[in-house]
Design a protein around this motif. Structure first.
Motif, PDB file in Angstrom:
ATOM      1  N   ASP A 194       0.819  -1.211   0.000  1.00 20.57           N
ATOM      2  CA  ASP A 194       0.000   0.000   0.000  1.00 20.57           C
ATOM      3  C   ASP A 194       0.855   1.264   0.000  1.00 20.57           C
ATOM      4  OD1 ASP A 194      -2.351  -1.391  -0.046  1.00 20.57           O
ATOM      5  OD2 ASP A 194      -2.608  -1.402   2.125  1.00 20.57           O
ATOM      6  N   ILE A 195       1.872   1.298   0.842  1.00 18.82           N
ATOM      7  CA  ILE A 195       2.649   2.516   1.047  1.00 18.82           C
ATOM      8  C   ILE A 195       3.849   2.600   0.103  1.00 18.82           C
ATOM      9  CG2 ILE A 195       4.042   3.776   2.745  1.00 18.82           C
ATOM     10  CD1 ILE A 195       2.253   2.766   4.916  1.00 18.82           C
ATOM     11  N   GLY A 196       4.408   1.452  -0.276  1.00 16.76           N
ATOM     12  CA  GLY A 196       5.657   1.436  -1.026  1.00 16.76           C
ATOM     13  C   GLY A 196       5.601   2.227  -2.320  1.00 16.76           C
ATOM     14  N   LYS A 197       4.527   2.041  -3.090  1.00 16.67           N
ATOM     15  CA  LYS A 197       4.463   2.736  -4.379  1.00 16.67           C
ATOM     16  C   LYS A 197       4.351   4.248  -4.193  1.00 16.67           C
ATOM     17  CE  LYS A 197      -0.513   1.620  -4.771  1.00 16.67           C
ATOM     18  NZ  LYS A 197      -0.545   0.670  -3.637  1.00 16.67           N
ATOM     19  N   TRP A 198       3.673   4.678  -3.117  1.00 13.72           N
ATOM     20  CA  TRP A 198       3.592   6.107  -2.842  1.00 13.72           C
ATOM     21  C   TRP A 198       4.933   6.643  -2.355  1.00 13.72           C
ATOM     22  CZ3 TRP A 198      -0.389   8.135  -5.002  1.00 13.72           C
ATOM     23  CH2 TRP A 198      -1.574   7.408  -5.115  1.00 13.72           C
ATOM     24  N   LEU A 199       5.669   5.840  -1.604  1.00 13.27           N
ATOM     25  CA  LEU A 199       6.998   6.237  -1.171  1.00 13.27           C
ATOM     26  C   LEU A 199       7.918   6.442  -2.373  1.00 13.27           C
ATOM     27  CD1 LEU A 199       9.195   6.675   0.967  1.00 13.27           C
ATOM     28  CD2 LEU A 199       9.513   4.199   1.029  1.00 13.27           C
ATOM     29  N   LEU A 200       7.874   5.517  -3.321  1.00  6.40           N
ATOM     30  CA  LEU A 200       8.695   5.658  -4.518  1.00  6.40           C
ATOM     31  C   LEU A 200       8.292   6.886  -5.329  1.00  6.40           C
ATOM     32  CD1 LEU A 200       9.014   1.948  -5.744  1.00  6.40           C
ATOM     33  CD2 LEU A 200      10.640   3.302  -4.415  1.00  6.40           C
ATOM     34  N   LEU A 201       6.977   7.153  -5.386  1.00  7.68           N
ATOM     35  CA  LEU A 201       6.518   8.352  -6.092  1.00  7.68           C
ATOM     36  C   LEU A 201       7.056   9.600  -5.404  1.00  7.68           C
ATOM     37  CD1 LEU A 201       4.772   9.754  -8.218  1.00  7.68           C
ATOM     38  CD2 LEU A 201       2.838   9.591  -6.636  1.00  7.68           C
ATOM     39  N   GLY A 202       7.033   9.615  -4.079  1.00  3.71           N
ATOM     40  CA  GLY A 202       7.579  10.752  -3.354  1.00  3.71           C
ATOM     41  C   GLY A 202       9.060  10.936  -3.611  1.00  3.71           C
ATOM     42  N   ILE A 203       9.791   9.833  -3.696  1.00  2.51           N
ATOM     43  CA  ILE A 203      11.228   9.908  -3.979  1.00  2.51           C
ATOM     44  C   ILE A 203      11.469  10.456  -5.387  1.00  2.51           C
ATOM     45  CG2 ILE A 203      13.282   8.485  -4.390  1.00  2.51           C
ATOM     46  CD1 ILE A 203      12.390   6.755  -2.019  1.00  2.51           C
ATOM     47  N   VAL A 204      10.653  10.023  -6.347  1.00  2.00           N
ATOM     48  CA  VAL A 204      10.786  10.523  -7.720  1.00  2.00           C
ATOM     49  C   VAL A 204      10.507  12.029  -7.762  1.00  2.00           C
ATOM     50  CG1 VAL A 204       9.805  10.447 -10.044  1.00  2.00           C
ATOM     51  CG2 VAL A 204      10.289   8.310  -8.818  1.00  2.00           C
ATOM     52  N   ILE A 205       9.449  12.470  -7.096  1.00  2.00           N
ATOM     53  CA  ILE A 205       9.135  13.905  -7.054  1.00  2.00           C
ATOM     54  C   ILE A 205      10.277  14.675  -6.399  1.00  2.00           C
ATOM     55  CG2 ILE A 205       7.582  15.627  -6.067  1.00  2.00           C
ATOM     56  CD1 ILE A 205       5.322  13.587  -6.317  1.00  2.00           C
ATOM     57  N   ALA A 206      10.824  14.114  -5.321  1.00  2.00           N
ATOM     58  CA  ALA A 206      11.949  14.760  -4.652  1.00  2.00           C
ATOM     59  C   ALA A 206      13.158  14.845  -5.579  1.00  2.00           C
ATOM     60  CB  ALA A 206      12.310  13.986  -3.382  1.00  2.00           C
ATOM     61  N   GLY A 207      13.417  13.784  -6.355  1.00  2.00           N
ATOM     62  CA  GLY A 207      14.527  13.803  -7.302  1.00  2.00           C
ATOM     63  C   GLY A 207      14.346  14.853  -8.380  1.00  2.00           C
ATOM     64  N   ILE A 208      13.111  15.008  -8.855  1.00  2.00           N
ATOM     65  CA  ILE A 208      12.817  16.027  -9.869  1.00  2.00           C
ATOM     66  C   ILE A 208      13.020  17.425  -9.293  1.00  2.00           C
ATOM     67  CG2 ILE A 208      10.975  17.034 -11.281  1.00  2.00           C
ATOM     68  CD1 ILE A 208       9.831  14.198 -11.573  1.00  2.00           C
ATOM     69  N   ILE A 209      12.545  17.643  -8.068  1.00  2.00           N
ATOM     70  CA  ILE A 209      12.727  18.941  -7.422  1.00  2.00           C
ATOM     71  C   ILE A 209      14.211  19.251  -7.237  1.00  2.00           C
ATOM     72  CG2 ILE A 209      12.376  20.212  -5.259  1.00  2.00           C
ATOM     73  CD1 ILE A 209       9.695  18.747  -4.989  1.00  2.00           C
ATOM     74  N   ALA A 210      14.965  18.251  -6.767  1.00  2.00           N
ATOM     75  CA  ALA A 210      16.391  18.447  -6.530  1.00  2.00           C
ATOM     76  C   ALA A 210      17.135  18.794  -7.818  1.00  2.00           C
ATOM     77  CB  ALA A 210      16.991  17.189  -5.900  1.00  2.00           C
ATOM     78  N   SER A 211      16.682  18.256  -8.952  1.00  2.00           N
ATOM     79  CA  SER A 211      17.374  18.474 -10.217  1.00  2.00           C
ATOM     80  C   SER A 211      16.939  19.756 -10.922  1.00  2.00           C
ATOM     81  CB  SER A 211      17.142  17.281 -11.157  1.00  2.00           C
ATOM     82  OG  SER A 211      17.650  16.090 -10.599  1.00  2.00           O
ATOM     83  N   LEU A 212      15.675  20.127 -10.797  1.00  2.00           N
ATOM     84  CA  LEU A 212      15.135  21.220 -11.610  1.00  2.00           C
ATOM     85  C   LEU A 212      15.000  22.545 -10.863  1.00  2.00           C
ATOM     86  CD1 LEU A 212      12.306  19.396 -13.620  1.00  2.00           C
ATOM     87  CD2 LEU A 212      14.648  19.889 -14.320  1.00  2.00           C
ATOM     88  N   VAL A 213      14.740  22.504  -9.567  1.00  2.00           N
ATOM     89  CA  VAL A 213      14.482  23.736  -8.820  1.00  2.00           C
ATOM     90  C   VAL A 213      15.811  24.353  -8.383  1.00  2.00           C
ATOM     91  CG1 VAL A 213      13.357  24.727  -6.791  1.00  2.00           C
ATOM     92  CG2 VAL A 213      12.263  22.854  -8.039  1.00  2.00           C
ATOM     93  N   SER A 244       4.962   8.957   4.643  1.00  2.00           N
ATOM     94  CA  SER A 244       6.290   8.528   4.206  1.00  2.00           C
ATOM     95  C   SER A 244       6.675   9.173   2.885  1.00  2.00           C
ATOM     96  CB  SER A 244       6.329   6.998   4.077  1.00  2.00           C
ATOM     97  OG  SER A 244       6.159   6.389   5.330  1.00  2.00           O
ATOM     98  N   ALA A 245       5.721   9.263   1.950  1.00  2.00           N
ATOM     99  CA  ALA A 245       6.005   9.839   0.641  1.00  2.00           C
ATOM    100  C   ALA A 245       6.222  11.339   0.716  1.00  2.00           C
ATOM    101  CB  ALA A 245       4.869   9.518  -0.324  1.00  2.00           C
ATOM    102  N   SER A 246       5.567  12.011   1.674  1.00  2.00           N
ATOM    103  CA  SER A 246       5.719  13.463   1.779  1.00  2.00           C
ATOM    104  C   SER A 246       7.081  13.865   2.328  1.00  2.00           C
ATOM    105  CB  SER A 246       4.615  14.042   2.667  1.00  2.00           C
ATOM    106  OG  SER A 246       4.754  13.586   4.002  1.00  2.00           O
ATOM    107  N   THR A 247       7.740  12.958   3.062  1.00  2.00           N
ATOM    108  CA  THR A 247       8.994  13.309   3.722  1.00  2.00           C
ATOM    109  C   THR A 247      10.128  13.588   2.741  1.00  2.00           C
ATOM    110  OG1 THR A 247       8.287  11.923   5.574  1.00  2.00           O
ATOM    111  CG2 THR A 247      10.579  12.650   5.556  1.00  2.00           C
ATOM    112  N   PRO A 248      10.408  12.736   1.749  1.00  2.00           N
ATOM    113  CA  PRO A 248      11.464  13.089   0.790  1.00  2.00           C
ATOM    114  C   PRO A 248      11.148  14.343  -0.006  1.00  2.00           C
ATOM    115  CG  PRO A 248      10.311  11.091   0.099  1.00  2.00           C
ATOM    116  CD  PRO A 248       9.893  11.379   1.486  1.00  2.00           C
ATOM    117  N   VAL A 249       9.864  14.594  -0.278  1.00  2.00           N
ATOM    118  CA  VAL A 249       9.492  15.825  -0.978  1.00  2.00           C
ATOM    119  C   VAL A 249       9.814  17.029  -0.101  1.00  2.00           C
ATOM    120  CG1 VAL A 249       7.583  17.119  -1.985  1.00  2.00           C
ATOM    121  CG2 VAL A 249       7.678  14.652  -2.268  1.00  2.00           C
TER     122      VAL A 249
END
Length: 355
Positions: A194-213, A244-249
């Motif tokens: 249940d949570i894992g896929k949302w955690l990975l999505l949060g990590i991907v969003i965090a990676g995009i923010i880290a690279s683009l912002v 969990s997903a909101s934390t890396p973001v």
């Protein structure tokens, strides 16, 4: 050709950022889910429900306290809250549980330690507890109403299912080893699925923010403290994201200059409010309770965000420095192995759930 090269470099940069965030958080996520398994083993839902039935302050406090360690996502808490409501939990305690659970949990507490800092790790569950308590106490002031779907499957007198004439026999004695095995199987199976896929999505969003912002984005465009708090509240309320997903973001936003208080507003408002949760609150608690629910979360989030900024200023702490320094440990082989294990477990759990 240059555009293709730039695009490829950008993709590689995002992948590298995502991998570093995953490696940094993986050991703590695994520990958090193991702790979740122990909670499942030794804190049955019946025990929780038994303490939340009274329409008083104590039941709300218990609901807020019970909800802090429970590792359920924003969608997973909905059936749990409905079940508590149907089992006789008061409106206020059910609402407090619905707020407290998605805002924090042993898994998100562990990942907060990994990606943010110790102060935020302590402040986040405390803010969650008070937000849930205020929401529950305010909703308890409303008159109690009948559920839209009254339970007709309850046997009179004892509250047990009507398919039996009396209370069912007590559950068989289970050894500690069996409890732990069942709890861990649940944590790394259904819960991780249940949570894992949302955690990975949060990590991907965090990676995009880290690279683009840009690194000075929030200092340049959102330098006003109160504006940043309000903007993160506006972003967090409609967003469907688990704790969990909101934390890396939030960690990625902090690295770009977001204040710790604004990050906390996002961590509180994001998991506790979304369209699915609001639908349930309207149906099972009423329109007045829904308004109180939203206003309480919004005001408490802003208050604790402001207080958190004051706390960091008083302690003379720079959360950005802590977050950036924490990335230096990703070269550890054990942490990289933990990241691979976590990915494999998420893939396995998602596959089993679909199957």
């Amino acid at each position: 050709m240059n555009k293709k090269v730039c695009s490829m470099e950008l993709v590689i940069s995002i992948v590298v950022e995502c991998w570093e965030i995953l490696v940094e958080s993986a050991p703590y996520v695994l520990f958090g889910f193991f702790a979740a398994g122990l909670l499942k083993a030794y804190l049955p839902e019946q025990v929780v429900a038994r303490h939340l039935g009274q329409n008083n302050v104590l039941s709300v406090l218990k609901a807020s306290l019970f909800g802090i360690p429970l590792p359920l996502c924003s969608c997973g808490v909905i059936p749990a809250a409905i079940a508590l409501r149907k089992q006789g939990a008061s409106k206020g305690s059910s609402a407090a549980f619905l707020v407290s659970v998605p805002e924090t949990g042993v898994d998100s507490i562990a990942i907060t330690w990994a990606l943010l800092d110790p102060v935020m790790t302590i402040v986040r569950p405390i803010a969650s507890f008070f937000t849930a308590t205020v929401t529950g106490l305010c909703i308890n002031r409303l008159p109690e109403e009948l559920l839209p779907s009254p339970e007709e499957t309850q046997a009179p007198g004892c509250g047990c299912p009507s398919e039996t004439d009396g209370c069912p026999p007590s559950e068989p004695v289970v050894s500690h080893l069996q409890r732990i095995r069942h709890g861990v199987a649940y944590a790394f199976g259904e819960l991780l699925g249940d949570i894992g896929k949302w955690l990975l999505l949060g990590i991907v969003i965090a990676g995009i923010i880290a690279s683009l912002v840009p690194d000075d984005f929030f200092i340049r465009y959102m330098g006003n403290e109160y504006v940043s708090l309000l903007i993160m509240l506006g972003v967090g309320i409609p967003l469907y994201i688990c704790a969990s997903a909101s934390t890396p973001v939030a960690a990625a936003l902090v690295l770009k200059g977001l204040s710790p208080g604004a990050a906390l507003v996002f961590l509180l408002a994001g998991p506790a409010t979304n369209a699915a949760t609001m639908t349930v609150v309207v149906r099972y608690f009423g329109k007045q309770a829904t308004l109180i629910y939203l206003v309480s979360i919004a005001l408490c989030s802003l208050l604790f965000g402001w207080l958190t900024n004051r706390l960091y200023a008083w302690l003379e702490l720079d959360i950005t420095q802590w977050v950036s320094d924490s990335g230096d440990v990703t070269d550890s082989v054990l942490m990289q192995v933990a990241a691979v294990v976590l990915l494999a477990l998420i893939a396995r759990s998602v596959f089993l759930l679909r199957k």
